[in-house]
Design an enzyme around this catalytic site. Structure first.
Site, short mmCIF file in Angstrom:
data_model
loop_
_atom_site.label_atom_id
_atom_site.label_comp_id
_atom_site.label_asym_id
_atom_site.label_seq_id
_atom_site.Cartn_x
_atom_site.Cartn_y
_atom_site.Cartn_z
N SER A 210 40.59 45.23 24.72
CA SER A 210 41.43 46.42 24.56
C SER A 210 40.70 47.64 25.09
O SER A 210 39.61 47.98 24.60
CB SER A 210 41.76 46.63 23.08
OG SER A 210 42.19 47.96 22.89
N HIS B 285 44.20 44.48 27.62
CA HIS B 285 45.12 44.92 26.56
C HIS B 285 45.16 46.45 26.57
O HIS B 285 44.12 47.11 26.46
CB HIS B 285 44.61 44.38 25.21
CG HIS B 285 45.51 44.68 24.06
ND1 HIS B 285 46.63 43.93 23.76
CD2 HIS B 285 45.45 45.63 23.10
CE1 HIS B 285 47.21 44.41 22.67
NE2 HIS B 285 46.53 45.45 22.25
N ASP C 297 46.67 49.79 24.89
CA ASP C 297 47.28 50.30 23.66
C ASP C 297 47.93 51.66 23.88
O ASP C 297 47.25 52.65 24.14
CB ASP C 297 46.20 50.44 22.58
CG ASP C 297 45.79 49.10 22.02
OD1 ASP C 297 46.67 48.34 21.58
OD2 ASP C 297 44.58 48.81 22.01
N MET D 146 49.97 54.69 22.20
CA MET D 146 50.26 55.29 20.89
C MET D 146 50.92 56.65 21.08
O MET D 146 50.50 57.42 21.95
CB MET D 146 48.97 55.46 20.10
CG MET D 146 48.18 54.18 19.96
SD MET D 146 46.74 54.43 18.92
CE MET D 146 45.94 52.83 19.11
N HIS E 295 50.68 47.05 24.75
CA HIS E 295 51.04 47.03 23.32
C HIS E 295 51.56 48.42 22.97
O HIS E 295 50.79 49.38 22.87
CB HIS E 295 49.78 46.67 22.51
CG HIS E 295 49.94 46.77 21.03
ND1 HIS E 295 48.86 46.71 20.17
CD2 HIS E 295 51.04 46.90 20.24
CE1 HIS E 295 49.28 46.81 18.92
NE2 HIS E 295 50.59 46.94 18.94
N MET F 112 52.81 51.12 20.62
CA MET F 112 52.86 51.57 19.22
C MET F 112 53.60 52.90 19.23
O MET F 112 53.02 53.97 19.01
CB MET F 112 51.44 51.70 18.66
CG MET F 112 50.81 50.35 18.37
SD MET F 112 49.02 50.44 18.23
CE MET F 112 48.58 50.19 19.94
N MET G 237 49.36 41.95 13.89
CA MET G 237 48.34 42.99 13.67
C MET G 237 47.46 42.56 12.50
O MET G 237 47.97 42.23 11.43
CB MET G 237 48.99 44.33 13.34
CG MET G 237 49.69 45.04 14.49
SD MET G 237 48.70 45.26 15.99
CE MET G 237 47.27 46.15 15.38
N ASP H 178 45.43 40.93 16.81
CA ASP H 178 44.86 42.21 17.27
C ASP H 178 44.31 43.01 16.09
O ASP H 178 45.05 43.40 15.20
CB ASP H 178 45.98 42.99 17.97
CG ASP H 178 45.53 44.30 18.57
OD1 ASP H 178 44.32 44.59 18.57
OD2 ASP H 178 46.41 45.05 19.07
#
Ligand code: DX5
Ligand code: ZN
Length: 218
Positions: free
Chosen positions: A10, A35, A37, A39, A68, A70, A139, A177
């Protein structure tokens, strides 16, 4: 027979000021996917980056981008992430009212579809839409930050999801994760995980290639 574990480092734990080198270090380590992330500061109490920045990262990597999300209202952004270079797109079931529709839409855009569950969210939330999921991401920390401790009861959740997928004869992959390191990776893999996301433990490792080799030979 179980397939070998895959590892998706990540970039949340990477040094953002030298992302080109960090992406090269992921490639050179022999890791499987990157990966990414995303957000939004609403769904989770932290902010990272969105499509324009991912598009720049894309210029420096030919690896699979496992994005991913979020974020709230993930369905509004499917085209934007495709254009930015995402190969796999995973969103939170807690952020989406019509998950089946968006899983289908992600596949129609030529990306692998993924749904993710916070630690407290029950597997029944995905049980009847598993056919539409190329992966389910469990998660194992509360999303938002790297470097947190693995939540142990998630191990049982991995085992139950494995049974559910095998029972239905599906190929859906299980990704886990949060809080994964070399010490707990064996237990997570044996519980039924296919893909291990690793942020801080990967970027702290002095020998990334040896770490990846160890994960591949779990
Ligand atoms: C947390 C992110 C993770 C994070 C994992 O919200 O989804 O991908 O980067 O970092 P570690 O491995 O440090 O827990
Ligand atoms: Zn993540």
């Amino acid at each position: 027979m179980k397939t070998k574990a895959l590892i998706a480092p990540s970039i949340l734990s990477a040094d953002f000021s030298k992302m080109r080198e960090e992406l090269a270090s992921i490639k050179n380590s022999g890791a499987d996917w990157v990966h990414v992330d995303v957000m939004d500061g609403h769904f989770v109490p932290n902010l990272t980056f969105g499509p324009p920045v991912i598009k720049m990262f894309r210029q420096h990597s030919d690896m699979i981008f496992d994005v991913h999300l979020m974020i709230e209202e993930p369905e509004r952004w499917i085209d934007a992430y495709k254009e930015a270079g995402a190969n796999r797109l995973t969103f939170h079931i807690e952020a989406c009212k019509h998950a089946h529709r968006y899983l289908t839409a992600i596949r129609e855009k030529g990306m692998a579809s993924g749904i993710t569950l916070n630690p407290q969210t029950s597997l029944t939330e995905v049980e009847y839409i598993l056919e539409e999921c190329d992966q389910v991401l469990l998660m194992s920390v509360n999303p938002g930050f790297g470097g947190q401790k693995f939540i142990e009861p998630v191990l049982e959740k991995i085992k139950n999801l494995r049974k559910m997928i095998d029972c239905k004869g599906l190929k859906t992959q299980i990704q886990v994760d949060g809080g994964i390191n070399l010490e707990n990776s064996q237990r997570i893999y044996e519980a039924g995980a296919d893909i291990l996301v690793m942020g801080s433990a990967f970027f702290k490792a002095s020998d990334k290639k040896s770490l990846v080799d160890k994960i591949h030979s779990l």
